[in-house]
Design a protein around this motif. Structure first.
Motif, PDB file in Angstrom:
ATOM      1  N   TYR A 100       0.813  -1.217   0.000  1.00  0.00           N
ATOM      2  CA  TYR A 100       0.000   0.000   0.000  1.00  0.00           C
ATOM      3  C   TYR A 100       0.848   1.270   0.000  1.00  0.00           C
ATOM      4  N   ALA A 145      -7.931  -0.933   2.025  1.00  0.00           N
ATOM      5  CA  ALA A 145      -7.696  -1.989   3.002  1.00  0.00           C
ATOM      6  C   ALA A 145      -8.937  -2.230   3.866  1.00  0.00           C
ATOM      7  N   LYS A 205      -4.125  -7.874   4.796  1.00  0.00           N
ATOM      8  CA  LYS A 205      -4.559  -7.125   3.624  1.00  0.00           C
ATOM      9  C   LYS A 205      -3.391  -6.729   2.706  1.00  0.00           C
TER      10      LYS A 205
END
Length: 730
Positions: free
Chosen positions: A480, A530, A701
């Motif tokens: 991310y 997420a 995630k």
């Protein structure tokens, strides 16, 4: 799709690795150069003396005595330069040098290991140097010893002996077992009690107590040592000029040794030629009395016959025959001598031998014809001719042999060698070894190569994740955010750890324009992915191992979210070593553990951080059983209640591979993010962290990649590396 760039050597990757390990490379290279400098300092300089010797084409007599050329064959033949090279290196020549210079005796001061000889070599005082560090047994400079005689029993030949200088020129000699052999004084012969060891020291300059190393080696060993440092070669092909060189640590000694070798070689050459002449002259002088006796016998027989028969005059015809017979007989004797000389070197089938045999055959045929002429003479004439012939032949042979002997005496008196010294030994002012500049250069090159090899070994053994692409490719999980390494954060962390600030500071507030903060703002934008589909609005941030920066991500991500207007609550879920409160200048006080045990309310444990919309829940008192507390229903109720009071709830948890706390907390949150640090984890470790969550029923995630080195990655990936900094600084 496969990237074709993987087929090529990535120069940027190489440069990046070199920059990463630049200090290691510099350290190893500097160490290698330092070792090279030490070697150059302690190495004994070697000086080279060289000289030239000319080998003449022939060994015949020189000068204007043309008559002496008749005895050239006796005195020798053309010399071979190859043979002269071997003679120059032979034991015959080198043995004379060893005996003359007493090279079978070795006597040197005992220097301190490694550095002692180098320090002594640089000492210029008139008196022996004072000992360093109180080590008086070693020589430190200015010591001298000259040993003219050293005789030891056979069992001590080649073994090290020790001479210790005493007071007033005295000394003591010890054997290899440190047993005393004899006592003596400089300038006086000394002997052991059994008389088997004798020593004469001509000079000894040293402090009392200084040790000297002595040894009596065999002549074979001395010759081998001398030959090892002696070089001989032909200066140029077919030049008949020999170049000789000798290397030694002492300039004067190198020159003296080489001159002695050259002089011994010239003396040997002259002696060899003189010895050949002496042998030939001895043979001739042995033959002269025999020929003289034969001549006297022939003359007596001829005179007796004439007295008996009266005066017998030879006719002109008979005298002519006599002259012919004498000449033929003399030629036959001369050719026979030549044939005997040739037969010592060649077989009867050799052309020269066969040519002489042919000449002898013709002369014998002529002699047979002359004999027939003699047989036609009267008996009186025949007898007189025979007797007169014997006298003439004996006279001619004796005269020729006497002349040859006289010529050899003259030749021996004026004998010169076939070799002469063109250039006597001379030593260059500078040593030929060691070449200090070359040593330093090679040590630097070897240091660089060694450091590169060390880097390669480290990289080969260090199989860690260096870039976020590896995580996405190997683990199939999204990254991310990629957070660059921040020097400002390192400064703040050290200040907090050393207690230099009580208020605490976050990078997000102290340096909001830092590249790491720009990356966390990017994470703030993508965080909703997420939490997409999650029933809860809480995020667990943890890592596989300690020291990856999970707390840094948690607290600064919370600050960035708060600055964007979100209500953020940060919970320090590390009930073992939690310390996020220090970054805000807040005491641990009451917190999670106190609420779970019912000792505090939510209002009591939620503390302001000084940042609008950003609150903190500390760990509270560190409990002895953190895992059991996290599994208590009150912990789940706490998270549920805190979620109602904020937009985003962030829980900072301990490393998942170290303890089970993170897996327990993961069941109570909406999304779990793993923090990985560049160059810290093998892929297997990250896989194991994900597996640990899977076993607990928690889905990871994605990742936050921390500690990314932008400077290094620019070199590693070329233009791709710029997009982080370009995006942050735009």
């Amino acid at each position: 799709m496969r990237d074709d760039r993987d087929d090529f050597i990535n120069l940027g990757e190489i440069i990046a690795v070199l920059l990463e390990y630049k200090w290691l490379i510099l350290a190893v290279t500097f160490f290698a150069v330092f070792i090279g400098a030490v070697v150059a300092f302690v190495s004994t300089p070697i000086y080279r003396a060289d000289g030239l010797v000319q080998v003449q084409d022939s060994k015949g007599p020189k000068g204007g005595l043309a008559a002496l050329r008749d005895v050239e064959a006796v005195l020798g033949e053309n010399s071979s330069v190859t043979a002269e090279l071997e003679i120059l290196r032979s034991r015959m020549i080198l043995g004379r040098v060893v005996e003359r210079l007493r090279l079978d005796i070795r006597a040197t001061p005992d220097y301190f290991p490694i550095f002692g000889r180098a320090l002594a070599r640089r000492y210029n005082g008139d008196q022996p140097a004072a000992p360093l560090l109180g080590l008086g047994s070693y020589a430190w400079g200015g010591e001298r010893i000259t040993v003219q005689t050293l005789e030891v029993p056979s069992y001590l030949v080649g073994l090290p002996l020790t001479l210790i200088a005493g007071d007033n020129g005295g000394f003591t000699l010890y054997d290899d077992q440190d047993q005393p052999l004899l006592d003596g004084s400089v300038g006086q012969p000394a002997s052991s009690a059994d008389g088997k060891t004798t020593l004469f020291v001509a000079e000894l300059v040293a402090r009392p107590g200084t040790h000297f190393d002595l040894a009596r080696i065999s002549q074979i060993q001395a010759i081998a040592a001398l030959r090892e440092d002696l070089e001989v070669r032909e200066r140029a092909r077919q030049s008949n000029v020999i170049e000789a060189a000798y290397s030694d640590a002492d300039r004067a000694e190198a020159e003296r040794l080489l001159n002695e070798v050259l002089n011994a070689y010239v003396r040997q050459n002259v002696e060899y030629r003189s010895a050949e002449a002496d042998a030939t002259l001895a043979f001739l002088e042995k033959q002269l009395p025999e020929l003289k006796a034969q001549l006297d016998t022939a003359e007596a027989a001829y005179n007796d016959y004439r007295q008996t028969r009266g005066s017998v005059d030879l006719t002109l015809e008979t005298q002519s025959v006599l002259s012919s017979i004498v000449k033929v007989d003399a030629d036959v004797v001369e050719l026979q001598q030549k044939r005997d000389e040739l037969r010592q070197r060649f077989t009867p089938e050799h052309p020269q031998v066969k040519a002489i045999d042919s000449q002898l055959g013709r002369l014998r045929a002529v002699r047979g014809t002359l004999d027939k002429d003699v047989n036609r003479l009267p008996d009186t004439q025949q007898t007189a001719l025979r007797l007169r012939r014997d006298v003439e032949v004996a006279t001619a042979l004796y005269t020729n042999l006497l002349n040859s002997a006289q010529q050899l005496r003259v030749a021996r008196a004026g004998t010169v060698g076939d070799v002469r010294v063109i250039d006597p030994a001379a030593t260059a002012p500078l040593p030929v070894a060691p070449r200090k500049a070359l040593i330093l250069l090679l040590s630097g090159v070897l240091g660089v190569l060694g450091s590169l090899g060390l880097v390669w070994a480290i990289r080969s053994l260090r199989v860690v994740v260096e870039d976020p692409q590896t995580i996405e490719r190997e683990l199939s999980l999204p990254v991310y955010a990629t957070v660059p390494d921040s020097k400002d954060e390192a400064v703040l962390s050290r200040a907090i750890a050393r207690g230099k600030t009580d208020k605490g500071q976050l990078l997000a507030t102290a340096h909001p324009d830092d590249d790491a903060m720009e990356s966390l703002r990017s994470l703030r934008t993508t965080l909703h992915f997420a939490l997409l589909g999650a029933e809860k609005g809480s995020v667990l941030i943890t890592g596989p191992a300690p020291g990856v920066g999970k707390s840094f991500i948690s607290k600064n991500l919370g600050a960035v979210l708060a600055q964007a207007g979100k209500r953020v609550m940060l919970v320090d879920g590390d009930l073992r070593k939690g310390h996020i409160n220090k970054a805000f200048g807040i005491g641990r006080g009451v917190g999670v553990s106190d609420y779970i045990m019912g000792a505090a309310s939510i209002e009591q444990i939620v503390k302001p951080t000084g940042i609008d919309n950003f609150s903190l829940v500390t760990t509270g008192q560190i409990p002895p059983n953190p895992s059991e507390l996290l599994m208590h229903p009150r912990f789940a109720a706490l998270l549920a209640e805190l979620e109602k009071q904020c937009d985003v709830l962030i829980i900072d948890a301990p490393p998942v591979l170290a303890v089970s706390d993170a897996a327990i907390i993961g069941r109570q949150v909406g999304a779990t993010l793993l923090v990985a640090r560049a160059g810290r984890h093998p892929v297997r470790e990250l896989e194991q962290a994900i597996k640990r969550f899977d076993q607990a029923g928690v889905e990871v995630k994605g990742f936050v990649f921390n500690g990314f080195d932008l400077t290094r990655q620019r070199h590693r990936f070329g233009y791709e590396g710029y997009h982080y900094q370009y995006k942050y600084k735009a």
